[in-house]
Design a protein around this motif. Sequence first.
Motif, PDB file in Angstrom:
ATOM      1  N   SER A 175      47.514 -16.000 -14.253  1.00 36.26           N
ATOM      2  CA  SER A 175      46.270 -15.658 -14.724  1.00 36.26           C
ATOM      3  C   SER A 175      45.605 -14.402 -13.298  1.00 36.26           C
ATOM      4  O   SER A 175      45.018 -13.888 -14.012  1.00 36.26           O
ATOM      5  N   LEU A 176      46.298 -15.137 -12.280  1.00 33.96           N
ATOM      6  CA  LEU A 176      45.773 -14.493 -10.881  1.00 33.96           C
ATOM      7  C   LEU A 176      46.090 -12.353 -11.116  1.00 33.96           C
ATOM      8  O   LEU A 176      45.738 -11.563 -10.920  1.00 33.96           O
ATOM      9  N   PHE A 179      45.413 -10.261 -14.900  1.00 33.71           N
ATOM     10  CA  PHE A 179      44.065 -10.142 -14.728  1.00 33.71           C
ATOM     11  C   PHE A 179      43.379  -9.542 -14.110  1.00 33.71           C
ATOM     12  O   PHE A 179      42.993  -7.570 -14.679  1.00 33.71           O
ATOM     13  N   TRP A 204      45.449  -7.979  -3.054  1.00 32.68           N
ATOM     14  CA  TRP A 204      45.171  -9.375  -3.799  1.00 32.68           C
ATOM     15  C   TRP A 204      46.367  -9.600  -3.679  1.00 32.68           C
ATOM     16  O   TRP A 204      46.755 -10.762  -4.159  1.00 32.68           O
ATOM     17  N   HIS A 207      45.814 -12.393  -0.963  1.00 36.44           N
ATOM     18  CA  HIS A 207      45.366 -12.824  -2.041  1.00 36.44           C
ATOM     19  C   HIS A 207      45.151 -14.327  -2.949  1.00 36.44           C
ATOM     20  O   HIS A 207      44.910 -15.311  -2.607  1.00 36.44           O
ATOM     21  N   THR A 211      45.368 -17.904  -2.588  1.00 33.09           N
ATOM     22  CA  THR A 211      44.708 -19.229  -3.546  1.00 33.09           C
ATOM     23  C   THR A 211      45.670 -20.319  -3.925  1.00 33.09           C
ATOM     24  O   THR A 211      44.948 -20.737  -3.872  1.00 33.09           O
ATOM     25  N   ALA A 214      46.231 -22.870  -1.706  1.00 33.38           N
ATOM     26  CA  ALA A 214      45.184 -23.109  -1.418  1.00 33.38           C
ATOM     27  C   ALA A 214      44.641 -24.054  -2.555  1.00 33.38           C
ATOM     28  O   ALA A 214      43.973 -25.098  -1.820  1.00 33.38           O
ATOM     29  N   SER A 215      45.606 -23.651  -4.079  1.00 41.37           N
ATOM     30  CA  SER A 215      44.728 -24.981  -5.026  1.00 41.37           C
ATOM     31  C   SER A 215      45.429 -25.672  -4.598  1.00 41.37           C
ATOM     32  O   SER A 215      45.040 -26.851  -5.964  1.00 41.37           O
TER      33      SER A 215
ATOM     34  N   ASP B 165      36.981 -10.776   1.051  1.00 37.03           N
ATOM     35  CA  ASP B 165      35.704 -10.421   0.284  1.00 37.03           C
ATOM     36  C   ASP B 165      35.395 -10.594  -1.206  1.00 37.03           C
ATOM     37  O   ASP B 165      35.645 -11.205  -1.599  1.00 37.03           O
ATOM     38  N   LEU B 167      34.175  -9.264  -3.462  1.00 35.43           N
ATOM     39  CA  LEU B 167      34.954  -8.868  -4.798  1.00 35.43           C
ATOM     40  C   LEU B 167      36.657  -9.752  -5.437  1.00 35.43           C
ATOM     41  O   LEU B 167      36.650  -9.763  -6.054  1.00 35.43           O
ATOM     42  N   ASN B 168      36.981 -10.327  -4.373  1.00 41.53           N
ATOM     43  CA  ASN B 168      37.923 -10.853  -4.269  1.00 41.53           C
ATOM     44  C   ASN B 168      37.589 -12.092  -5.032  1.00 41.53           C
ATOM     45  O   ASN B 168      38.489 -12.755  -5.940  1.00 41.53           O
ATOM     46  N   VAL B 169      37.030 -12.608  -4.814  1.00 36.74           N
ATOM     47  CA  VAL B 169      36.530 -13.702  -5.033  1.00 36.74           C
ATOM     48  C   VAL B 169      35.750 -13.590  -6.490  1.00 36.74           C
ATOM     49  O   VAL B 169      35.885 -14.957  -7.561  1.00 36.74           O
ATOM     50  N   TYR B 170      35.312 -12.401  -6.470  1.00 36.82           N
ATOM     51  CA  TYR B 170      34.580 -12.360  -8.455  1.00 36.82           C
ATOM     52  C   TYR B 170      35.502 -12.297  -8.668  1.00 36.82           C
ATOM     53  O   TYR B 170      35.499 -12.929 -10.277  1.00 36.82           O
ATOM     54  N   LEU B 171      36.887 -11.566  -8.918  1.00 37.56           N
ATOM     55  CA  LEU B 171      37.827 -10.891  -9.068  1.00 37.56           C
ATOM     56  C   LEU B 171      38.810 -12.549  -9.238  1.00 37.56           C
ATOM     57  O   LEU B 171      39.135 -12.986 -10.620  1.00 37.56           O
ATOM     58  N   THR B 172      38.696 -13.381  -8.395  1.00 36.75           N
ATOM     59  CA  THR B 172      40.005 -14.831  -8.481  1.00 36.75           C
ATOM     60  C   THR B 172      38.596 -15.388  -9.901  1.00 36.75           C
ATOM     61  O   THR B 172      39.450 -16.318 -10.595  1.00 36.75           O
ATOM     62  N   ALA B 174      36.633 -14.146 -12.470  1.00 32.90           N
ATOM     63  CA  ALA B 174      37.199 -13.703 -13.333  1.00 32.90           C
ATOM     64  C   ALA B 174      38.603 -13.897 -14.079  1.00 32.90           C
ATOM     65  O   ALA B 174      38.738 -13.933 -15.153  1.00 32.90           O
ATOM     66  N   SER B 175      39.269 -14.017 -12.810  1.00 33.74           N
ATOM     67  CA  SER B 175      40.761 -14.198 -13.895  1.00 33.74           C
ATOM     68  C   SER B 175      41.773 -15.191 -14.275  1.00 33.74           C
ATOM     69  O   SER B 175      41.717 -15.421 -15.277  1.00 33.74           O
ATOM     70  N   LEU B 176      40.564 -16.244 -13.852  1.00 37.10           N
ATOM     71  CA  LEU B 176      40.973 -17.317 -14.063  1.00 37.10           C
ATOM     72  C   LEU B 176      40.371 -18.259 -15.067  1.00 37.10           C
ATOM     73  O   LEU B 176      40.983 -18.907 -16.157  1.00 37.10           O
ATOM     74  N   PHE B 178      39.424 -15.315 -17.432  1.00 36.76           N
ATOM     75  CA  PHE B 178      39.647 -14.602 -18.439  1.00 36.76           C
ATOM     76  C   PHE B 178      40.579 -15.069 -19.548  1.00 36.76           C
ATOM     77  O   PHE B 178      41.782 -14.943 -20.338  1.00 36.76           O
ATOM     78  N   PHE B 179      42.263 -15.453 -18.283  1.00 29.18           N
ATOM     79  CA  PHE B 179      43.785 -15.594 -18.441  1.00 29.18           C
ATOM     80  C   PHE B 179      43.602 -16.784 -19.729  1.00 29.18           C
ATOM     81  O   PHE B 179      44.453 -15.325 -20.773  1.00 29.18           O
ATOM     82  N   THR B 211      39.922 -25.071  -7.606  1.00 27.67           N
ATOM     83  CA  THR B 211      40.754 -23.573  -7.046  1.00 27.67           C
ATOM     84  C   THR B 211      39.592 -22.531  -6.238  1.00 27.67           C
ATOM     85  O   THR B 211      40.342 -22.063  -5.609  1.00 27.67           O
ATOM     86  N   ALA B 214      38.239 -23.682  -3.258  1.00 28.41           N
ATOM     87  CA  ALA B 214      39.705 -23.742  -2.263  1.00 28.41           C
ATOM     88  C   ALA B 214      40.199 -23.122  -1.864  1.00 28.41           C
ATOM     89  O   ALA B 214      40.727 -22.844  -0.639  1.00 28.41           O
ATOM     90  N   SER B 215      39.961 -21.846  -2.711  1.00 28.30           N
ATOM     91  CA  SER B 215      40.526 -20.166  -2.101  1.00 28.30           C
ATOM     92  C   SER B 215      39.197 -19.970  -0.542  1.00 28.30           C
ATOM     93  O   SER B 215      39.796 -19.496  -0.039  1.00 28.30           O
TER      94      SER B 215
END
Lengths: 219, 219
Positions: A175-176, A179, A204, A207, A211, A214-215, B165, B167-172, B174-176, B178-179, B211, B214-215
């Motif tokens: 996923s990470l 995406f 990234w 990160h 992540t 951490a999970s 950051d 943005l990285n949390v937002y992308l995390t 969205a990634s999980l 979306f994918f 996740t 945890a991140s």
Amino acid sequence: MVDSKAQPMVGRQRTGRDPVRTQAVILEAATAEFAEKGIGGARVDTIAQRAGTNKRMLYHYFGDKIGLYVAVLEAAYAAIRSAERKLDITQKEPEEALSELARFTWHYFLDHPEFISLLNTENLHRAVHLKGSPRLREMHSHLVTELEQVLKRGVELGVFRAGIDPLNVYLTIASLGFFYLSNRHTLSVIFGRNLTEPERLAEWEEHLVRTVLASVKAE
Amino acid sequence: MVDSKAQPMVGRQRTGRDPVRTQAVILEAATAEFAEKGIGGARVDTIAQRAGTNKRMLYHYFGDKIGLYVAVLEAAYAAIRSAERKLDITQKEPEEALSELARFTWHYFLDHPEFISLLNTENLHRAVHLKGSPRLREMHSHLVTELEQVLKRGVELGVFRAGIDPLNVYLTIASLGFFYLSNRHTLSVIFGRNLTEPERLAEWEEHLVRTVLASVKAE
DNA sequence: CAGAATTGTAACTATCCAGTTACTTGCCTA
DNA sequence: TAGGCAAGTAACTGGATAGTTACAATTCTG
């Protein structure tokens, strides 16, 4: 992703009879064309031009446009599975193993944006071509089984928490990685940042690894 | 995603002059067609049929096929931004706020698979349509700013680690989200499991939230 | 009720494109 | 060196499709 001796024959004379090589250059050109334009946008004539051959050959070897696309998809899966088999994570410390798997996956996607695009195309078509492929068994990944062993040893060593489905960890990594790269165009526009600058990519990656670890971390 | 009074006029008599409604039913039908088939596979005649109108109307209101697609894409972004504005996470405890944002994103993607498909289509085309849209500013998300505040309060309270950051949390998140949904067809085939069973979806939602938390967790 | 606006009809054009055909050319081997 | 095989050429067919045209029908308002 296809045989490294495959090269377009554009600007070259005929080099003799070599059906294996002809198919390989067609597959490579078709991979690029389908990845860039999808099934509906790809053009058979363009694939022939990019391969430096003629479309009679495409129909001779692959039957029709969809047959060619299926061969491209199968080759793409074969390539990632081949690369995955070179990875052996079961002999490493669990955290190191998980990091390595995460980095491998990220770099594979980074180096193969065409694979990402082909997966999106196949999901747009609800995986009907994949479902119909006789090579389906070859497309399974052994990594989930290896990952299961890694997670088990991590629990035994007390670094990972118990009760984690290895498929979920595999999907977290995918996923990470997926995406970010799959959506790099729209995300760059929406957030006004170039997500593919080397620094951003490296950030990234760190990160991603952090992540994933951490999970699964033990509490 | 479009005005709720929009409904196809198939099997109905003319119901009077209502350009707003006519455009709305066209947009809804076009959203379904472009989401299911991509730009290259979508058919103008089919969109007209699905809308219960005629293609003269499509060209009258939207100019051409690509103009219609751009309107669909803009409407899709407007819809998610509208939904995001109803979410206020700044007044909650940081962990609760982050959980809520994660669940909101997951459920938005779950309820709007067409948005996922349109994003894939737009990335296939390297976001050229998005880049050219005059409504680009409206597509930015205010949530990253709100998320920054949430993360800051989490650091102050000692529950989140510093230096993240937003943005990285937002992308995390969205990634999980979306994918899993974007690749549900190929992943279900490859792993021999139906990823869209209610139990699997609920399990993934919990895994996603866990996740993400945890991140950012303080050590 | 006339006129304006919206919506509809159906034929049409021009172009595109997957796939085919009938052959030709070139290479390589027995 | 002749023949078989791989690869190439170029025209072609048939169907699909975006977009256009010229009008007609219907609705609604001043």
